[in-house]
Write a protein that holds these residues in place. Structure first.
Motif, PDB file in Angstrom:
ATOM      1  N   ALA A 245       0.826  -1.204   0.000  1.00  0.00           N
ATOM      2  CA  ALA A 245       0.000   0.000   0.000  1.00  0.00           C
ATOM      3  C   ALA A 245       0.862   1.257   0.000  1.00  0.00           C
ATOM      4  O   ALA A 245       0.590   2.215  -0.735  1.00  0.00           O
ATOM      5  N   SER A 246       1.919   1.267   0.796  1.00  0.00           N
ATOM      6  CA  SER A 246       2.790   2.449   0.833  1.00  0.00           C
ATOM      7  C   SER A 246       3.530   2.624  -0.486  1.00  0.00           C
ATOM      8  O   SER A 246       3.742   3.756  -0.953  1.00  0.00           O
ATOM      9  N   SER A 247       3.893   1.530  -1.135  1.00  0.00           N
ATOM     10  CA  SER A 247       4.548   1.615  -2.443  1.00  0.00           C
ATOM     11  C   SER A 247       3.612   2.213  -3.486  1.00  0.00           C
ATOM     12  O   SER A 247       4.016   3.067  -4.289  1.00  0.00           O
ATOM     13  N   LEU A 248       2.357   1.782  -3.457  1.00  0.00           N
ATOM     14  CA  LEU A 248       1.375   2.312  -4.404  1.00  0.00           C
ATOM     15  C   LEU A 248       1.126   3.796  -4.156  1.00  0.00           C
ATOM     16  O   LEU A 248       1.003   4.583  -5.101  1.00  0.00           O
ATOM     17  N   LEU A 249       1.070   4.205  -2.888  1.00  0.00           N
ATOM     18  CA  LEU A 249       0.903   5.618  -2.574  1.00  0.00           C
ATOM     19  C   LEU A 249       2.102   6.436  -3.038  1.00  0.00           C
ATOM     20  O   LEU A 249       1.952   7.541  -3.558  1.00  0.00           O
ATOM     21  N   LEU A 250       3.282   5.877  -2.846  1.00  0.00           N
ATOM     22  CA  LEU A 250       4.502   6.569  -3.276  1.00  0.00           C
ATOM     23  C   LEU A 250       4.527   6.741  -4.786  1.00  0.00           C
ATOM     24  O   LEU A 250       4.834   7.820  -5.299  1.00  0.00           O
ATOM     25  N   ILE A 251       4.165   5.689  -5.519  1.00  0.00           N
ATOM     26  CA  ILE A 251       4.138   5.768  -6.975  1.00  0.00           C
ATOM     27  C   ILE A 251       3.097   6.784  -7.434  1.00  0.00           C
ATOM     28  O   ILE A 251       3.337   7.588  -8.331  1.00  0.00           O
ATOM     29  N   GLY A 252       1.924   6.750  -6.805  1.00  0.00           N
ATOM     30  CA  GLY A 252       0.885   7.722  -7.139  1.00  0.00           C
ATOM     31  C   GLY A 252       1.338   9.144  -6.858  1.00  0.00           C
ATOM     32  O   GLY A 252       1.074  10.060  -7.634  1.00  0.00           O
ATOM     33  N   GLY A 253       2.039   9.341  -5.759  1.00  0.00           N
ATOM     34  CA  GLY A 253       2.569  10.664  -5.421  1.00  0.00           C
ATOM     35  C   GLY A 253       3.608  11.125  -6.422  1.00  0.00           C
ATOM     36  O   GLY A 253       3.667  12.306  -6.775  1.00  0.00           O
ATOM     37  N   CYS A 254       4.429  10.210  -6.894  1.00  0.00           N
ATOM     38  CA  CYS A 254       5.455  10.556  -7.886  1.00  0.00           C
ATOM     39  C   CYS A 254       4.808  10.995  -9.199  1.00  0.00           C
ATOM     40  O   CYS A 254       5.283  11.933  -9.838  1.00  0.00           O
ATOM     41  N   ASP A 255       3.745  10.304  -9.593  1.00  0.00           N
ATOM     42  CA  ASP A 255       3.047  10.687 -10.827  1.00  0.00           C
ATOM     43  C   ASP A 255       2.472  12.094 -10.695  1.00  0.00           C
ATOM     44  O   ASP A 255       2.558  12.895 -11.634  1.00  0.00           O
ATOM     45  N   GLN A 256       1.886  12.383  -9.548  1.00  0.00           N
ATOM     46  CA  GLN A 256       1.329  13.717  -9.340  1.00  0.00           C
ATOM     47  C   GLN A 256       2.430  14.773  -9.344  1.00  0.00           C
ATOM     48  O   GLN A 256       2.268  15.852  -9.915  1.00  0.00           O
ATOM     49  N   ALA A 257       3.555  14.461  -8.719  1.00  0.00           N
ATOM     50  CA  ALA A 257       4.676  15.403  -8.692  1.00  0.00           C
ATOM     51  C   ALA A 257       5.214  15.627 -10.101  1.00  0.00           C
ATOM     52  O   ALA A 257       5.560  16.754 -10.475  1.00  0.00           O
ATOM     53  N   GLU A 258       5.272  14.573 -10.906  1.00  0.00           N
ATOM     54  CA  GLU A 258       5.762  14.701 -12.280  1.00  0.00           C
ATOM     55  C   GLU A 258       4.818  15.579 -13.106  1.00  0.00           C
ATOM     56  O   GLU A 258       5.261  16.445 -13.861  1.00  0.00           O
ATOM     57  N   LYS A 259       3.522  15.359 -12.944  1.00  0.00           N
ATOM     58  CA  LYS A 259       2.551  16.170 -13.688  1.00  0.00           C
ATOM     59  C   LYS A 259       2.646  17.635 -13.278  1.00  0.00           C
ATOM     60  O   LYS A 259       2.598  18.533 -14.126  1.00  0.00           O
ATOM     61  N   ALA A 260       2.787  17.875 -11.987  1.00  0.00           N
ATOM     62  CA  ALA A 260       2.903  19.252 -11.504  1.00  0.00           C
ATOM     63  C   ALA A 260       4.177  19.901 -12.039  1.00  0.00           C
ATOM     64  O   ALA A 260       4.174  21.074 -12.437  1.00  0.00           O
ATOM     65  N   ALA A 261       5.271  19.154 -12.072  1.00  0.00           N
ATOM     66  CA  ALA A 261       6.533  19.683 -12.591  1.00  0.00           C
ATOM     67  C   ALA A 261       6.420  19.992 -14.084  1.00  0.00           C
ATOM     68  O   ALA A 261       6.926  21.018 -14.549  1.00  0.00           O
ATOM     69  N   GLN A 262       5.759  19.126 -14.834  1.00  0.00           N
ATOM     70  CA  GLN A 262       5.583  19.369 -16.262  1.00  0.00           C
ATOM     71  C   GLN A 262       4.740  20.611 -16.513  1.00  0.00           C
ATOM     72  O   GLN A 262       5.044  21.407 -17.409  1.00  0.00           O
ATOM     73  N   GLN A 263       3.706  20.804 -15.705  1.00  0.00           N
ATOM     74  CA  GLN A 263       2.877  21.999 -15.851  1.00  0.00           C
ATOM     75  C   GLN A 263       3.683  23.248 -15.527  1.00  0.00           C
ATOM     76  O   GLN A 263       3.577  24.269 -16.210  1.00  0.00           O
ATOM     77  N   MET A 264       4.503  23.171 -14.483  1.00  0.00           N
ATOM     78  CA  MET A 264       5.320  24.322 -14.096  1.00  0.00           C
ATOM     79  C   MET A 264       6.335  24.659 -15.181  1.00  0.00           C
ATOM     80  O   MET A 264       6.533  25.828 -15.522  1.00  0.00           O
ATOM     81  N   ILE A 265       6.948  23.644 -15.757  1.00  0.00           N
ATOM     82  CA  ILE A 265       7.928  23.863 -16.828  1.00  0.00           C
ATOM     83  C   ILE A 265       7.242  24.474 -18.042  1.00  0.00           C
ATOM     84  O   ILE A 265       7.769  25.393 -18.676  1.00  0.00           O
ATOM     85  N   SER A 266       6.054  23.989 -18.359  1.00  0.00           N
ATOM     86  CA  SER A 266       5.313  24.525 -19.497  1.00  0.00           C
ATOM     87  C   SER A 266       4.970  25.996 -19.284  1.00  0.00           C
ATOM     88  O   SER A 266       5.144  26.822 -20.187  1.00  0.00           O
TER      89      SER A 266
END
Length: 80
Positions: A13-34
């Motif tokens: 469960a913690s691994s899945l939460l971590l992966i989900g958090g990483c995806d959200q962080a990546e999307k936020a970073a891509q939006q910021m870069i854009s």
């Protein structure tokens, strides 16, 4: 054995939460870069426009005379 199953489930469960958090962080970073890239492009465009306007005001609206082509310079030197 029950403790091990609980530990594995918690780890999964913690691994899945971590992966989900990483995806959200990546999307936020891509939006910021854009957004940053768009702001930089706008700043460059604004600077270019201001430079053209300053050049236009400095030259009184006339284009700066470009150098004569080499052939014309040679011809004009022969007529002197």
């Amino acid at each position: 054995m029950n403790f091990q199953n609980t530990a594995y489930a918690a780890l999964l469960a913690s691994s899945l939460l971590l992966i989900g958090g990483c995806d959200q962080a990546e999307k936020a970073a891509q939006q910021m870069i854009s957004k940053t890239a768009e702001a930089a492009k706008q700043a460059i465009d604004d600077t270019h426009k201001a430079a053209e306007q300053a050049l236009n005001e400095a030259t009184g609206g006339r284009l700066i005379e470009q150098e004569q082509p080499e052939k014309e310079r040679k011809e004009s030197s022969h007529t002197i």
